[in-house]
Design an enzyme around this catalytic site. Structure first.
Site, PDB file in Angstrom:
ATOM      1  N   PRO A 246      15.869  75.565   8.913  1.00 50.88           N
ATOM      2  CG  PRO A 246      15.073  77.931   9.320  1.00 50.88           C
ATOM      3  CD  PRO A 246      15.692  77.178  10.170  1.00 50.88           C
ATOM      4  CB  CYS A 247      18.676  76.278   4.580  1.00 49.82           C
ATOM      5  SG  CYS A 247      18.713  74.102   4.056  1.00 49.82           S
TER       6      CYS A 247
END
Length: 282
Positions: A246-247
């Site tokens: 989850p950048c």
């Protein structure tokens, strides 16, 4: 070929972009609906089904003020924050279910030589995806509406691999994370081409709970290298697996969302979508 799901997301994305660009004037439902060429009633229903809340409330989840509050409330360590959310919470989905393995030096160096890579195209709440996997796990997942371009980009990253269009179990496990019922989730295995530093950064992102946000500097501190925020930003920008790593949960310290490989509107859409679900949990 565009599906109804793709068309719906494109309208949602257009609405979100318009809301963000005009947030100071607080555009009415009628104005936003006109922008995406739908009747107000149709747009309200479409948006609410996708987001889980009204366009007006959704805007609160993607505001700079909301982002700043989340950052101020995340002064505890990522581990403590994850622990506080509880094991049963879907906020810890990524940490609980996603496992990263780095490719061997030979696989990394030789552009995927001797690797068999399966790939397929799939729908998601945020547009079409191309997802690819080796025998060990998912090696790439990217938002891409153009299937030909998606495959070309994948081949460029693994120029010496053998490719086969096939949906396998690794991909199915990965795609299931977009479902609302996570009770049947199996471990999602990722097999990634990256340096030791990149792998460390990507693993740290898994600890950011859904509905929370962190800064590049905070991630640098978490991996024990507080002066490396610029390098952390570069590593995050080269993340090969959209959403699963989850950048999108890493933003600027000012509260501005900053850049995203798959577009700033999509980043805002994901942050808002997760924020609504996280809030409804609590």
């Amino acid at each position: 070929m565009e599906t109804q799901t793709d068309l719906n997301y494109q309208r949602i994305a257009e609405a979100i972009a318009y809301l963000r660009a005009n947030f100071k004037t607080q555009p009415s439902l009628d104005e936003v609906a006109e922008q995406v060429h739908l009747s107000p009633a149709h747009f309200q229903r479409l948006f609410t089904e996708w987001a889980g809340t009204s366009p007006k409330k959704f805007l609160q989840y993607i505001s700079v003020e909301h982002a700043k509050r989340l950052l101020q409330n995340s002064q505890t360590s990522l581990f403590d924050t994850a622990y506080e959310t509880g094991l049963s919470s879907s906020s810890r989905l990524h940490e609980l279910f996603v496992n990263i393995e780095g490719m061997s030096p030979a696989e990394y160096r030789d552009g995927g030589k001797d690797l068999q890579i399966n790939y397929s195209f799939a729908e998601s709440p945020f547009g079409q995806l191309i997802v690819a996997s080796t025998a060990k796990g998912v090696c790439s997942m990217a938002f891409e509406e153009n299937e030909k371009k998606g495959l070309e980009d994948l081949r460029q990253r693994f120029p010496n691999a053998d490719f086969c269009q096939k949906l396998d179990l690794h991909q199915q496990h990965a795609l299931f994370i977009f479902q609302n019922d996570w009770s049947k989730l199996s471990e999602i295995k990722l097999h990634l081409r990256g340096t030791d530093f990149q792998l460390k950064v990507w693993e740290s992102l898994l600890k950011i709970p859904m509905g929370k946000l962190q800064t590049y500097g905070h991630i640098a501190e978490q991996i024990g290298n507080p002066k490396a925020s610029r390098a952390v930003g570069t590593a995050i920008g080269s993340n090969p697996v959209a959403f699963l790593i989850p950048c999108h949960r890493v933003i600027q310290s000012s509260g501005d969302f900053g850049g995203y490989m798959w577009g700033p509107t999509r980043k805002a859409a994901i942050i808002g979508w997760e924020g609504v679900r996280s809030n409804s949990e609590g």
